[in-house]
Structure formats: structure tokens, C-alpha cells
Write a protein that holds these residues in place. Structure first.
Motif, PDB file in Angstrom:
ATOM      1  N   CYS A 184      -7.761   3.377   2.387  1.00 25.25           N
ATOM      2  CA  CYS A 184      -6.429   3.949   2.211  1.00 25.25           C
ATOM      3  C   CYS A 184      -6.364   4.821   0.962  1.00 25.25           C
ATOM      4  O   CYS A 184      -5.679   5.848   0.945  1.00 25.25           O
ATOM      5  CB  CYS A 184      -5.378   2.844   2.133  1.00 25.25           C
ATOM      6  SG  CYS A 184      -4.829   2.246   3.755  1.00 25.25           S
TER       7      CYS A 184
ATOM      8  N   TYR B 205      -3.239   0.902  -3.648  1.00 30.76           N
ATOM      9  CA  TYR B 205      -3.614   0.895  -2.240  1.00 30.76           C
ATOM     10  C   TYR B 205      -4.274  -0.431  -1.858  1.00 30.76           C
ATOM     11  O   TYR B 205      -4.869  -1.100  -2.699  1.00 30.76           O
ATOM     12  CB  TYR B 205      -4.565   2.060  -1.939  1.00 30.76           C
ATOM     13  CG  TYR B 205      -4.018   3.390  -2.400  1.00 30.76           C
ATOM     14  CD1 TYR B 205      -3.008   4.024  -1.695  1.00 30.76           C
ATOM     15  CD2 TYR B 205      -4.493   3.984  -3.571  1.00 30.76           C
ATOM     16  CE1 TYR B 205      -2.480   5.224  -2.130  1.00 30.76           C
ATOM     17  CE2 TYR B 205      -3.971   5.184  -4.011  1.00 30.76           C
ATOM     18  CZ  TYR B 205      -2.957   5.807  -3.284  1.00 30.76           C
ATOM     19  OH  TYR B 205      -2.436   6.986  -3.730  1.00 30.76           O
TER      20      TYR B 205
ATOM     21  N   CYS C 191       0.817  -1.206   0.000  1.00 28.35           N
ATOM     22  CA  CYS C 191       0.000   0.000   0.000  1.00 28.35           C
ATOM     23  C   CYS C 191       0.855   1.262   0.000  1.00 28.35           C
ATOM     24  O   CYS C 191       1.806   1.388   0.792  1.00 28.35           O
ATOM     25  CB  CYS C 191      -0.930  -0.015   1.215  1.00 28.35           C
ATOM     26  SG  CYS C 191      -2.130   1.329   1.220  1.00 28.35           S
TER      27      CYS C 191
END
Length: 209
Positions: A170, A165, A145
Motif C-alpha cells: 500500500c 500504511y 491505512c
């Protein structure tokens, strides 16, 4: 390749830890058993010693994702091959839980393990699943990520290889942070331009009458 779905075992294990946040969810036998999901029989083999062993395998799996994420394909493959050699698995044809309209088994490939402990069984399935995913979709489909400080592992299955991500949460957080950073930069530039203009006016010579 249907066996690629076993790669989720690798992702689940890697993401039990958040190094940047100093968080570790893998602290008990119960946490180890939860990783197996519906594989209750395999989970029952877990013992206290498996907590430490699982953490060791987790570090090695994260290293695979880290190498892949940095673009070092050869190193990622070498690390994964070392896991495959250490934790072998036996593929077999299975028909459990799947039936067609006539009630006959839907035969499919299944990964069967015969390990001496829970860690060996889980590691074998996770490594083999990751290997199938890697060879089917490419090393660049293994990522970490990009929303700091997350760094959770993910498998990119997007059609245009655009995933960055581990989750929508996120992605949203990163987009909001990027937007705020742009607004701050615009404000700073505007203030800087305004100060420069004011300074120029103050220092400009006045015309005498």
C-alpha cells in the motif's frame, strides 16, 4: 509489555473486511477458525452463530481504530473499555512452549479465557491485547491505512511514529499515485503557461513600419 502482542488478534479480525471494496472474508466457520491461528483448541469451539457474532465485534474494534486514527483518543478508549467490560479475560502465569538452556520453563504472562463461545474468547483476547498496546505505546499508534480505498487497520511500532500504511504494498501504491499526481500537475501547469504565452503573443499589438 509482552501481552501487547495479543493486539494482533484485533488487527486480524478488523482486516477481514474491506468496506470500500465491499469485500468480506468472514463468511464461514472455517474463516472464523483461521483467525485463531495456532490456538486450535479455542478454534474448535467456533460454530455457525459465531460468524455473525464475530462481525459484530469486528465493527466495534474498527470503531476503536477509526476514533484513534481521527485523533479522538477519549472516544477510542471509551469504545475499548466497553469491550473489556463485556468480554473479561483471566491473566495467568504460563510456561508452556518456552524453555531455557537448562530445560526449565520460561515463565511469562498469558491470557486465559473461559468463555461460553468462540466469539467471547477471541474478543476478550483481542480487546485486552489492544488495551496493552494502547497504554504501552499510545493511542496514536492505532491507525487505518492512508492508501485509499484500503483502510486496513495497523499498529504503528516505528520509532518515529511515522507509519501511515498497513503494508509495503500500500505504501508503494500510494507513493506511485502521489508521483503521478505531481507529474500531471506539472504537465497541466506547463501547458497552462504555454497557452498563456501564446495568447499574449497573439494579442500583442504589432509595430507598424
Amino acid at each position: 509489555m509482552e501481552l501487547a502482542h495479543y493486539s494482533d488478534y484485533a488487527v486480524r479480525l478488523v482486516n477481514t473486511e474491506e468496506p470500500a471494496r465491499n469485500k468480506d472474508a468472514l463468511t464461514s466457520v472455517e474463516a472464523v477458525r483461521d483467525l485463531f491461528g495456532p490456538s486450535v483448541q479455542a478454534a474448535r469451539r467456533a460454530a455457525d452463530a459465531d460468524v455473525t457474532r464475530f462481525r459484530s465485534v469486528r465493527a466495534r474494534l474498527r470503531a476503536v481504530f477509526t476514533a484513534a486514527d481521527s485523533g479522538d483518543e477519549t472516544h477510542a478508549v471509551d469504545l475499548l473499555n466497553s469491550l473489556l467490560l463485556e468480554f473479561p479475560v483471566s491473566p495467568q502465569v504460563s510456561g508452556h512452549d518456552y524453555r531455557d538452556e537448562d530445560g526449565r520453563p520460561k515463565w511469562h504472562m498469558h491470557l486465559a479465557d473461559h468463555p461460553s463461545n468462540a466469539t467471547a474468547g477471541y474478543a476478550a483476547i483481542a480487546a485486552m491485547g489492544l488495551a496493552f498496546h494502547l497504554t504501552e505505546y499510545g493511542v496514536d499508534r492505532l491507525g487505518l491505512c492512508q492508501a485509499p480505498p484500503c483502510r486496513n487497520a495497523y499498529l504503528d511500532t516505528s520509532t518515529n511514529r511515522s507509519r501511515r500504511y498497513c503494508s509495503d504494498r500500500c505504501a508503494t501504491r500510494a507513493n506511485v499515485a502521489a508521483y503521478r499526481a505531481r507529474k500531471r500537475l506539472e504537465t497541466e501547469r506547463s501547458e497552462s503557461t504555454s497557452r498563456t504565452a501564446d495568447s499574449a503573443q497573439e494579442t500583442a499589438p504589432r509595430t507598424e513600419r
